[in-house]
Design a protein around this motif. Sequence first.
Motif, PDB file in Angstrom:
ATOM      1  N   VAL A  44     -33.414  -9.643 -45.690  1.00  0.00           N
ATOM      2  CA  VAL A  44     -32.937 -10.544 -47.095  1.00  0.00           C
ATOM      3  C   VAL A  44     -31.977  -9.395 -47.672  1.00  0.00           C
ATOM      4  O   VAL A  44     -32.365  -8.176 -47.686  1.00  0.00           O
ATOM      5  CB  VAL A  44     -34.003 -10.947 -48.071  1.00  0.00           C
ATOM      6  CG1 VAL A  44     -35.021  -9.568 -48.243  1.00  0.00           C
ATOM      7  CG2 VAL A  44     -33.568 -11.552 -49.126  1.00  0.00           C
ATOM      8  N   CYS A  45     -30.935  -9.940 -48.737  1.00  0.00           N
ATOM      9  CA  CYS A  45     -30.169  -9.048 -49.471  1.00  0.00           C
ATOM     10  C   CYS A  45     -30.293  -9.617 -50.696  1.00  0.00           C
ATOM     11  O   CYS A  45     -29.667 -10.594 -50.863  1.00  0.00           O
ATOM     12  CB  CYS A  45     -28.575  -8.874 -48.609  1.00  0.00           C
ATOM     13  SG  CYS A  45     -27.658  -7.801 -50.049  1.00  0.00           S
ATOM     14  N   PRO A  46     -31.173  -9.203 -51.550  1.00  0.00           N
ATOM     15  CA  PRO A  46     -31.111  -9.860 -53.098  1.00  0.00           C
ATOM     16  C   PRO A  46     -29.777 -10.053 -53.782  1.00  0.00           C
ATOM     17  O   PRO A  46     -29.635 -11.042 -54.233  1.00  0.00           O
ATOM     18  CB  PRO A  46     -32.149  -9.239 -53.729  1.00  0.00           C
ATOM     19  CG  PRO A  46     -32.852  -8.377 -52.643  1.00  0.00           C
ATOM     20  CD  PRO A  46     -31.948  -8.222 -51.658  1.00  0.00           C
ATOM     21  N   MET A  83     -31.215 -12.062 -60.955  1.00  0.00           N
ATOM     22  CA  MET A  83     -31.851 -11.079 -59.962  1.00  0.00           C
ATOM     23  C   MET A  83     -33.569 -11.645 -60.092  1.00  0.00           C
ATOM     24  O   MET A  83     -34.350 -11.921 -59.189  1.00  0.00           O
ATOM     25  CB  MET A  83     -31.686  -9.690 -60.160  1.00  0.00           C
ATOM     26  CG  MET A  83     -32.545  -8.985 -58.956  1.00  0.00           C
ATOM     27  SD  MET A  83     -32.142  -9.098 -57.338  1.00  0.00           S
ATOM     28  CE  MET A  83     -30.426  -8.522 -57.271  1.00  0.00           C
ATOM     29  N   LYS A  84     -33.958 -11.747 -61.414  1.00  0.00           N
ATOM     30  CA  LYS A  84     -35.383 -12.077 -61.685  1.00  0.00           C
ATOM     31  C   LYS A  84     -35.692 -13.368 -61.142  1.00  0.00           C
ATOM     32  O   LYS A  84     -36.674 -13.486 -60.475  1.00  0.00           O
ATOM     33  CB  LYS A  84     -35.608 -11.843 -63.040  1.00  0.00           C
ATOM     34  CG  LYS A  84     -35.663 -10.497 -63.761  1.00  0.00           C
ATOM     35  CD  LYS A  84     -35.838 -10.678 -65.312  1.00  0.00           C
ATOM     36  CE  LYS A  84     -36.246  -9.168 -66.008  1.00  0.00           C
ATOM     37  NZ  LYS A  84     -36.619  -9.425 -67.427  1.00  0.00           N
ATOM     38  N   LYS A  85     -34.820 -14.224 -61.229  1.00  0.00           N
ATOM     39  CA  LYS A  85     -35.038 -15.678 -60.777  1.00  0.00           C
ATOM     40  C   LYS A  85     -35.165 -15.766 -59.314  1.00  0.00           C
ATOM     41  O   LYS A  85     -36.081 -16.211 -58.737  1.00  0.00           O
ATOM     42  CB  LYS A  85     -33.782 -16.662 -61.319  1.00  0.00           C
ATOM     43  CG  LYS A  85     -34.282 -18.129 -60.919  1.00  0.00           C
ATOM     44  CD  LYS A  85     -33.105 -18.894 -61.536  1.00  0.00           C
ATOM     45  CE  LYS A  85     -33.501 -20.440 -61.036  1.00  0.00           C
ATOM     46  NZ  LYS A  85     -32.492 -21.435 -61.648  1.00  0.00           N
ATOM     47  N   PHE A  86     -34.175 -14.924 -58.696  1.00  0.00           N
ATOM     48  CA  PHE A  86     -34.306 -14.820 -57.169  1.00  0.00           C
ATOM     49  C   PHE A  86     -35.590 -14.260 -56.759  1.00  0.00           C
ATOM     50  O   PHE A  86     -36.007 -14.952 -55.911  1.00  0.00           O
ATOM     51  CB  PHE A  86     -33.121 -14.395 -56.387  1.00  0.00           C
ATOM     52  CG  PHE A  86     -33.374 -14.097 -55.251  1.00  0.00           C
ATOM     53  CD1 PHE A  86     -33.074 -14.870 -54.178  1.00  0.00           C
ATOM     54  CD2 PHE A  86     -33.460 -12.709 -54.784  1.00  0.00           C
ATOM     55  CE1 PHE A  86     -33.268 -14.415 -52.804  1.00  0.00           C
ATOM     56  CE2 PHE A  86     -33.644 -12.271 -53.401  1.00  0.00           C
ATOM     57  CZ  PHE A  86     -33.558 -13.415 -52.454  1.00  0.00           C
ATOM     58  N   GLN A  88     -38.526 -13.716 -57.986  1.00  0.00           N
ATOM     59  CA  GLN A  88     -39.792 -14.545 -58.220  1.00  0.00           C
ATOM     60  C   GLN A  88     -39.741 -16.063 -57.318  1.00  0.00           C
ATOM     61  O   GLN A  88     -40.805 -15.991 -56.862  1.00  0.00           O
ATOM     62  CB  GLN A  88     -39.684 -15.144 -59.782  1.00  0.00           C
ATOM     63  CG  GLN A  88     -40.121 -13.980 -60.766  1.00  0.00           C
ATOM     64  CD  GLN A  88     -41.223 -13.268 -60.658  1.00  0.00           C
ATOM     65  OE1 GLN A  88     -42.454 -13.576 -60.120  1.00  0.00           O
ATOM     66  NE2 GLN A  88     -41.109 -11.579 -60.530  1.00  0.00           N
ATOM     67  N   ASN A  89     -38.927 -16.367 -56.895  1.00  0.00           N
ATOM     68  CA  ASN A  89     -38.634 -17.606 -56.222  1.00  0.00           C
ATOM     69  C   ASN A  89     -38.891 -17.108 -54.577  1.00  0.00           C
ATOM     70  O   ASN A  89     -39.596 -17.797 -54.147  1.00  0.00           O
ATOM     71  CB  ASN A  89     -37.237 -18.521 -56.358  1.00  0.00           C
ATOM     72  CG  ASN A  89     -37.152 -19.252 -57.573  1.00  0.00           C
ATOM     73  OD1 ASN A  89     -38.243 -19.332 -58.130  1.00  0.00           O
ATOM     74  ND2 ASN A  89     -35.951 -19.528 -58.125  1.00  0.00           N
ATOM     75  N   PHE A 132     -36.108  -5.765 -57.357  1.00  0.00           N
ATOM     76  CA  PHE A 132     -36.700  -6.540 -56.351  1.00  0.00           C
ATOM     77  C   PHE A 132     -37.735  -5.599 -55.748  1.00  0.00           C
ATOM     78  O   PHE A 132     -38.790  -5.981 -55.640  1.00  0.00           O
ATOM     79  CB  PHE A 132     -35.647  -7.069 -55.344  1.00  0.00           C
ATOM     80  CG  PHE A 132     -36.178  -7.641 -53.954  1.00  0.00           C
ATOM     81  CD1 PHE A 132     -36.255  -9.090 -54.182  1.00  0.00           C
ATOM     82  CD2 PHE A 132     -36.470  -7.164 -53.011  1.00  0.00           C
ATOM     83  CE1 PHE A 132     -36.820  -9.746 -53.156  1.00  0.00           C
ATOM     84  CE2 PHE A 132     -37.096  -7.673 -51.856  1.00  0.00           C
ATOM     85  CZ  PHE A 132     -37.184  -8.927 -51.826  1.00  0.00           C
ATOM     86  N   GLY A 133     -37.340  -4.268 -55.628  1.00  0.00           N
ATOM     87  CA  GLY A 133     -38.588  -3.505 -54.984  1.00  0.00           C
ATOM     88  C   GLY A 133     -39.686  -3.368 -56.124  1.00  0.00           C
ATOM     89  O   GLY A 133     -40.694  -3.380 -55.680  1.00  0.00           O
TER      90      GLY A 133
END
Length: 315
Positions: A44-46, A83-86, A88-89, A132-133
């Motif tokens: 995955v690449c956020p 980024m926060k939304k992705f 958490q989802n 993300f990390g």
Amino acid sequence: MRKFVKPRLIVSKCIGFEACRYNGLIIKSEFVEKLKDHADFYPVCPEVEIGLGIPRDPIRIIEFEGELILYQPAAGLDITEEMKKFTQNFLGKIDDIDGFILKNRSPSCGIKAVKVYQGFGNSRTKSRAGFFGNAVLEMFPYLAVEDEGRLRNLKIRENFLTKLYILADFRKVKKSRSLNELIKFHSHNKMLLMAHNQENTRKLGRIIGNADKKTFDELISKYQKIFYDSILDPPQNKANINVLMHAVGYFSKELTHDEKAFFLDSVEKYRNGIFPLFVCLNILKSWIIRFNNEYLTDQTFFEPYPEELIPITVV
């Protein structure tokens, strides 16, 4: 030869899977390449997932008015909420994963030493995990989580692999819904668990004793909580040495004076950081085979992960 359950890992896509780093390059990791034959990866690449292109202008973490912001200076773009939304989802849907290998120092994926800038200038004040990390560390503290940079270190790699493979074994036990499989898991991992936490190992033993005749679901819930707590941190050298010395006691009458002296010297070199743990383990494994000790043969402590992953030279 031990049969290993294939671990399941989420990995930053730029580490050997796709040229999706901000500069359009791919990161080469010999360790990840070796592990591809022994594990299932889910890349995955956020940054790409939230719509940033390849290549793209770099992003950074800034601290502004007490808040952390994920920012792309060249475009003047605040991508914090995306980024926060992705994150958490994506992480909220994860199931049956044993670990993560993430891009080191990345503002999105990094788990340590990610630069934090003061305001919108170029002044750096501290470091932390990426967006993300950091969420991975908070949501999955019990899993095997590392970055590809730190995995160049032999001791960190040993600890990561040991944790990864015991988690994969435990995942299989949970899926089996079998008390017998849970008992076998505990029995085969007893020495490894002792190296982590002797008191918790005794607690786990009492749980699988099942004096109250509980259901598998009730048992696995209690067992999992203490098991995860036990492996949260890697065992210290002293704890590993205690297990090594306990194991050599099984052969004390059969070994010559010189054999014992050689083993004790190897243990001292491990204690002092000269030898890695697997040197001592291999000496003991040779005696396990020689004296055909069935109990020790089944102990994962002596073969915690596939031997093909042992080599020291990893770049």
